[in-house]
Motif scaffolding. Sequence first.
Motif, mmCIF file in Angstrom:
data_model
loop_
_atom_site.group_PDB
_atom_site.id
_atom_site.type_symbol
_atom_site.label_atom_id
_atom_site.label_comp_id
_atom_site.label_asym_id
_atom_site.label_seq_id
_atom_site.Cartn_x
_atom_site.Cartn_y
_atom_site.Cartn_z
ATOM 1 N N LEU A 57 -70.053 -96.868 -52.460
ATOM 2 C CA LEU A 57 -71.315 -97.185 -51.801
ATOM 3 C C LEU A 57 -71.719 -96.099 -50.812
ATOM 4 O O LEU A 57 -72.906 -95.761 -50.695
ATOM 5 C CB LEU A 57 -71.224 -98.544 -51.106
ATOM 6 C CG LEU A 57 -71.260 -99.732 -52.061
ATOM 7 C CD1 LEU A 57 -70.853 -101.012 -51.345
ATOM 8 C CD2 LEU A 57 -72.650 -99.888 -52.655
ATOM 9 N N ILE A 58 -70.760 -95.535 -50.110
ATOM 10 C CA ILE A 58 -71.072 -94.432 -49.199
ATOM 11 C C ILE A 58 -71.612 -93.231 -49.979
ATOM 12 O O ILE A 58 -72.583 -92.588 -49.564
ATOM 13 C CB ILE A 58 -69.824 -94.037 -48.368
ATOM 14 C CG1 ILE A 58 -69.450 -95.150 -47.398
ATOM 15 C CG2 ILE A 58 -70.045 -92.727 -47.615
ATOM 16 C CD1 ILE A 58 -70.498 -95.446 -46.337
ATOM 17 N N ALA A 59 -71.019 -92.934 -51.122
ATOM 18 C CA ALA A 59 -71.502 -91.835 -51.962
ATOM 19 C C ALA A 59 -72.935 -92.092 -52.426
ATOM 20 O O ALA A 59 -73.778 -91.183 -52.408
ATOM 21 C CB ALA A 59 -70.576 -91.645 -53.156
ATOM 22 N N LEU A 60 -73.212 -93.332 -52.822
ATOM 23 C CA LEU A 60 -74.583 -93.672 -53.238
ATOM 24 C C LEU A 60 -75.556 -93.537 -52.080
ATOM 25 O O LEU A 60 -76.676 -93.035 -52.253
ATOM 26 C CB LEU A 60 -74.623 -95.092 -53.801
ATOM 27 C CG LEU A 60 -74.128 -95.258 -55.217
ATOM 28 C CD1 LEU A 60 -73.968 -96.733 -55.559
ATOM 29 C CD2 LEU A 60 -75.074 -94.594 -56.194
ATOM 30 N N LEU A 61 -75.158 -93.977 -50.906
ATOM 31 C CA LEU A 61 -76.030 -93.853 -49.731
ATOM 32 C C LEU A 61 -76.313 -92.389 -49.411
ATOM 33 O O LEU A 61 -77.451 -92.033 -49.068
ATOM 34 C CB LEU A 61 -75.402 -94.548 -48.527
ATOM 35 C CG LEU A 61 -75.470 -96.066 -48.531
ATOM 36 C CD1 LEU A 61 -74.626 -96.641 -47.401
ATOM 37 C CD2 LEU A 61 -76.904 -96.533 -48.412
ATOM 38 N N ILE A 62 -75.315 -91.542 -49.533
ATOM 39 C CA ILE A 62 -75.518 -90.115 -49.275
ATOM 40 C C ILE A 62 -76.507 -89.522 -50.275
ATOM 41 O O ILE A 62 -77.398 -88.752 -49.901
ATOM 42 C CB ILE A 62 -74.161 -89.372 -49.315
ATOM 43 C CG1 ILE A 62 -73.340 -89.740 -48.081
ATOM 44 C CG2 ILE A 62 -74.346 -87.864 -49.409
ATOM 45 C CD1 ILE A 62 -71.910 -89.268 -48.121
ATOM 46 N N LEU A 63 -76.391 -89.899 -51.539
ATOM 47 C CA LEU A 63 -77.320 -89.394 -52.556
ATOM 48 C C LEU A 63 -78.749 -89.851 -52.296
ATOM 49 O O LEU A 63 -79.697 -89.064 -52.428
ATOM 50 C CB LEU A 63 -76.863 -89.825 -53.951
ATOM 51 C CG LEU A 63 -75.589 -89.165 -54.475
ATOM 52 C CD1 LEU A 63 -75.153 -89.816 -55.779
ATOM 53 C CD2 LEU A 63 -75.789 -87.684 -54.666
ATOM 54 N N ILE A 64 -78.922 -91.099 -51.909
ATOM 55 C CA ILE A 64 -80.273 -91.620 -51.638
ATOM 56 C C ILE A 64 -80.871 -90.968 -50.389
ATOM 57 O O ILE A 64 -82.044 -90.587 -50.374
ATOM 58 C CB ILE A 64 -80.233 -93.160 -51.490
ATOM 59 C CG1 ILE A 64 -79.811 -93.814 -52.797
ATOM 60 C CG2 ILE A 64 -81.577 -93.706 -51.026
ATOM 61 C CD1 ILE A 64 -80.792 -93.649 -53.923
ATOM 62 N N VAL A 65 -80.063 -90.815 -49.342
ATOM 63 C CA VAL A 65 -80.561 -90.185 -48.113
ATOM 64 C C VAL A 65 -80.926 -88.729 -48.382
ATOM 65 O O VAL A 65 -81.933 -88.231 -47.863
ATOM 66 C CB VAL A 65 -79.524 -90.322 -46.980
ATOM 67 C CG1 VAL A 65 -79.870 -89.439 -45.800
ATOM 68 C CG2 VAL A 65 -79.433 -91.770 -46.537
ATOM 69 N N TYR A 66 -80.145 -88.040 -49.200
ATOM 70 C CA TYR A 66 -80.472 -86.660 -49.564
ATOM 71 C C TYR A 66 -81.824 -86.592 -50.273
ATOM 72 O O TYR A 66 -82.643 -85.714 -49.980
ATOM 73 C CB TYR A 66 -79.370 -86.079 -50.447
ATOM 74 C CG TYR A 66 -79.655 -84.683 -50.920
ATOM 75 C CD1 TYR A 66 -79.546 -83.597 -50.054
ATOM 76 C CD2 TYR A 66 -80.032 -84.434 -52.238
ATOM 77 C CE1 TYR A 66 -79.817 -82.311 -50.485
ATOM 78 C CE2 TYR A 66 -80.303 -83.162 -52.679
ATOM 79 C CZ TYR A 66 -80.189 -82.100 -51.802
ATOM 80 O OH TYR A 66 -80.469 -80.831 -52.232
ATOM 81 N N GLN A 67 -82.070 -87.521 -51.201
ATOM 82 C CA GLN A 67 -83.353 -87.540 -51.897
ATOM 83 C C GLN A 67 -84.498 -87.817 -50.923
ATOM 84 O O GLN A 67 -85.556 -87.182 -51.008
ATOM 85 C CB GLN A 67 -83.334 -88.603 -52.993
ATOM 86 C CG GLN A 67 -82.422 -88.278 -54.137
ATOM 87 C CD GLN A 67 -82.338 -89.407 -55.146
ATOM 88 O OE1 GLN A 67 -83.310 -90.115 -55.367
ATOM 89 N NE2 GLN A 67 -81.179 -89.572 -55.752
ATOM 90 N N LEU A 68 -84.280 -88.740 -49.996
ATOM 91 C CA LEU A 68 -85.314 -89.036 -49.007
ATOM 92 C C LEU A 68 -85.588 -87.836 -48.105
ATOM 93 O O LEU A 68 -86.739 -87.575 -47.734
ATOM 94 C CB LEU A 68 -84.917 -90.245 -48.167
ATOM 95 C CG LEU A 68 -85.158 -91.595 -48.800
ATOM 96 C CD1 LEU A 68 -84.491 -92.699 -47.990
ATOM 97 C CD2 LEU A 68 -86.647 -91.866 -48.912
#
Length: 137
Positions: free
Chosen positions: A14-25
């Motif tokens: 979940l932390i990895a997914l959050l990092i990917l989404i924040v990077y896209q944002l």
Amino acid sequence: MGDLYVWLISFFFLIALLILIVYQLMCLADLEFDYINPYDSSTRVNSVILPEFITQGVLCAFFFLTGHWAMSLLCGPYLYYNVKLYMRKQHLVDVTEIFNMLHKEKKQRLFKLFYLIVLLFLCIFWMIVSAVEDHDD
């Protein structure tokens, strides 16, 4: 003790997914404030979309295989949405339409971010519960 490791592994997913989404944002916000050009922004966002989809699919399968049916069902709508985008070939950001779709793309990723935060809190809660149960035994 094994259940604690399952929650710990899912926490890192979940932390990895959050990092990917924040990077896209962040890439979309940089484009909105004209810090980078549309080509660079769309290239950066598109480079992490498939890893996001794969990581989320692995997380959902991980919950399913470890017998955490409720968490697997909670991951289901997000997985369905990602598969639907991929099948319709709407998962990548188009460099020519990125300014027209910027608001929609940001809103979509913010929704994903909040959804993942809820899953993260549930994961932390169950990790704490399983740690307390292991400690009591």
